[in-house]
Design a protein around this motif. Structure first.
Motif, PDB file in Angstrom:
ATOM      1  N   ASP A 101      70.475 -11.068  60.745  1.00  9.99           N
ATOM      2  CA  ASP A 101      69.605 -10.478  59.732  1.00  9.99           C
ATOM      3  C   ASP A 101      68.194 -11.058  59.795  1.00  9.99           C
ATOM      4  OD1 ASP A 101      71.621  -8.892  58.525  1.00  9.99           O
ATOM      5  OD2 ASP A 101      72.357 -10.641  57.432  1.00  9.99           O
ATOM      6  N   PRO A 102      67.176 -10.255  59.464  1.00  7.94           N
ATOM      7  CA  PRO A 102      65.857 -10.836  59.210  1.00  7.94           C
ATOM      8  C   PRO A 102      65.921 -11.650  57.926  1.00  7.94           C
ATOM      9  CG  PRO A 102      65.876  -8.525  58.619  1.00  7.94           C
ATOM     10  CD  PRO A 102      67.211  -8.809  59.250  1.00  7.94           C
ATOM     11  N   PHE A 103      65.002 -12.575  57.754  1.00  4.18           N
ATOM     12  CA  PHE A 103      65.077 -13.445  56.581  1.00  4.18           C
ATOM     13  C   PHE A 103      63.690 -13.916  56.177  1.00  4.18           C
ATOM     14  CE2 PHE A 103      65.389 -15.954  60.359  1.00  4.18           C
ATOM     15  CZ  PHE A 103      64.869 -17.218  60.114  1.00  4.18           C
ATOM     16  N   VAL A 104      63.497 -14.028  54.871  1.00  4.61           N
ATOM     17  CA  VAL A 104      62.244 -14.520  54.312  1.00  4.61           C
ATOM     18  C   VAL A 104      62.387 -16.014  54.067  1.00  4.61           C
ATOM     19  CG1 VAL A 104      60.618 -14.398  52.388  1.00  4.61           C
ATOM     20  CG2 VAL A 104      61.716 -12.312  53.229  1.00  4.61           C
ATOM     21  N   VAL A 105      61.400 -16.775  54.533  1.00  9.07           N
ATOM     22  CA  VAL A 105      61.379 -18.227  54.343  1.00  9.07           C
ATOM     23  C   VAL A 105      60.285 -18.580  53.348  1.00  9.07           C
ATOM     24  CG1 VAL A 105      60.932 -20.460  55.441  1.00  9.07           C
ATOM     25  CG2 VAL A 105      62.311 -18.740  56.619  1.00  9.07           C
TER      26      VAL A 105
ATOM     27  N   LYS B 269      67.896 -11.627  53.940  1.00 10.16           N
ATOM     28  CA  LYS B 269      68.311 -12.894  53.337  1.00 10.16           C
ATOM     29  C   LYS B 269      67.090 -13.759  53.064  1.00 10.16           C
ATOM     30  CE  LYS B 269      72.879 -12.844  55.483  1.00 10.16           C
ATOM     31  NZ  LYS B 269      73.813 -13.499  56.434  1.00 10.16           N
ATOM     32  N   GLY B 270      67.296 -14.810  52.288  1.00  7.19           N
ATOM     33  CA  GLY B 270      66.210 -15.722  51.956  1.00  7.19           C
ATOM     34  C   GLY B 270      66.581 -17.152  52.263  1.00  7.19           C
ATOM     35  N   VAL B 271      65.592 -17.934  52.664  1.00  8.45           N
ATOM     36  CA  VAL B 271      65.773 -19.357  52.946  1.00  8.45           C
ATOM     37  C   VAL B 271      64.646 -20.117  52.256  1.00  8.45           C
ATOM     38  CG1 VAL B 271      65.787 -21.148  54.734  1.00  8.45           C
ATOM     39  CG2 VAL B 271      66.901 -18.942  55.167  1.00  8.45           C
ATOM     40  N   ILE B 272      65.000 -21.182  51.559  1.00  8.59           N
ATOM     41  CA  ILE B 272      64.008 -22.037  50.897  1.00  8.59           C
ATOM     42  C   ILE B 272      64.097 -23.427  51.510  1.00  8.59           C
ATOM     43  CG2 ILE B 272      63.244 -23.059  48.730  1.00  8.59           C
ATOM     44  CD1 ILE B 272      64.448 -20.680  47.265  1.00  8.59           C
TER      45      ILE B 272
ATOM     46  N   GLU C 115      71.120 -12.970  48.969  1.00 11.87           N
ATOM     47  CA  GLU C 115      71.745 -14.159  49.528  1.00 11.87           C
ATOM     48  C   GLU C 115      70.649 -15.148  49.906  1.00 11.87           C
ATOM     49  OE1 GLU C 115      75.365 -13.774  52.152  1.00 11.87           O
ATOM     50  OE2 GLU C 115      74.536 -11.763  52.364  1.00 11.87           O
ATOM     51  N   VAL C 116      70.746 -16.373  49.387  1.00 10.41           N
ATOM     52  CA  VAL C 116      69.705 -17.378  49.605  1.00 10.41           C
ATOM     53  C   VAL C 116      70.338 -18.688  50.031  1.00 10.41           C
ATOM     54  CG1 VAL C 116      67.818 -18.700  48.544  1.00 10.41           C
ATOM     55  CG2 VAL C 116      68.196 -16.308  47.885  1.00 10.41           C
ATOM     56  N   LEU C 117      69.770 -19.287  51.072  1.00 13.01           N
ATOM     57  CA  LEU C 117      70.156 -20.617  51.518  1.00 13.01           C
ATOM     58  C   LEU C 117      69.051 -21.586  51.146  1.00 13.01           C
ATOM     59  CD1 LEU C 117      72.009 -22.563  53.186  1.00 13.01           C
ATOM     60  CD2 LEU C 117      70.577 -21.976  55.163  1.00 13.01           C
TER      61      LEU C 117
END
Length: 281
Positions: free
Chosen positions: A118-122, A2-5, A48-50
């Motif tokens: 899940d691991p996630f990219v920030v 997943k991704g987070v911005i 999927e991005v938050l």
């Protein structure tokens, strides 16, 4: 994955325009800066991005929504190229708001329910990456090899003292510490941390632990993620990936202009304008 911005900041270095327009929506030619992050995420297989924003940034939500009126007009006029340009992202985009600007550690805590196991990219949207392999994909590859939190390292940047600088183990892979803005001649390496991370969910326990300490000691100040990162480092759970490609910092007008020119130069017509302008100076 997943991704987070993290997009909750005020953008004070771009006032007065950021009084009403989010910094992340400032255009690089005809595309807002945040769209480059989304493209990077999509190219890395993130679907999927938050986006963690704040009260003043409703236009971010509008940008990633459908524009029904324009869709109707362009469909009626058979302007399919225009329709393609306003098509919504193919990934799932979610929003949450940081009610008060309490720092990056506090912002990351808002993502725990979204992330789950899940691991996630920030991504910090000030950092844009241009290269053959998207930066997020580079971090994902390192994660698949190591199974650990991955920090993006920028090798030997100018003005190293303005960065958090990584201290590395003998293998030059594991990160043992980060030194914020070291005095000249004291940096533990020439590898600077930039605003792209791949976290494992284990970080949330340390974020909560650090938050409790923060509330007890200085509740009115901002809470950063460094405490949690250092806890992971002390357990051998953080590695670095030295980035490949070009990183541009759009966090201040000078860097934003460089990024704007970089994007504009990809268009032959705009490149001609740049050359003519430069020749006339």
């Amino acid at each position: 994955m997943k991704g987070v911005i993290l997009a909750g900041g005020y953008g004070t270095r771009f006032l007065p325009v950021t009084k009403t327009i989010p910094k992340e929506m400032l255009p690089l030619v005809n595309k807002p800066a945040i769209a480059f992050i989304m493209e990077e995420f999509a190219a890395a297989g993130i679907n999927e991005v938050l986006i963690i924003s704040s009260r003043r940034k409703r236009s971010l939500e509008d940008y990633f929504d459908r524009e029904v009126e324009l869709e109707g007009v362009f469909s009626q006029e058979q302007k399919h190229d225009y329709l393609a340009q306003i098509a919504p992202e193919r990934m799932q985009v979610y929003f949450t708001r940081q009610q008060k600007m309490m720092g990056t550690g506090h912002a990351l805590m808002q993502a725990e329910a979204f992330v789950g196991s899940d691991p996630f990219v920030v991504a910090y949207p000030d950092d844009l990456h241009f290269g053959a392999t998207p930066l997020a994909a580079q971090l994902v590859e390192t994660f698949h090899i190591t199974g650990k939190t991955v920090m993006a390292g920028l090798d030997n940047p100018p003005n190293l003292e303005r960065y958090g600088v990584l201290s590395l183990a003998d293998d030059n892979l594991h990160v043992t510490d980060i030194v914020e803005k070291p005095a000249p001649g004291t940096a533990p390496s020439r590898l600077a941390s930039i605003g792209r991370y791949l976290y494992t969910p284990e970080i949330f326990g340390f974020l909560q632990e650090g938050w409790a300490k923060h509330l007890a000691e200085s509740p009115e100040s901002e809470y950063y993620h460094v405490y949690a990162l250092k806890q992971l480092m002390s357990r051998g759970r953080v590695v670095q990936h030295t980035i490949e490609g070009e990183r541009l910092d759009t966090g201040a007008p000078t860097g934003f202009l460089q990024a704007f020119l970089h994007v504009a130069a990809q268009d032959p017509e705009l490149a001609t304008v740049i050359r003519e302008f430069a020749a006339g100076m």
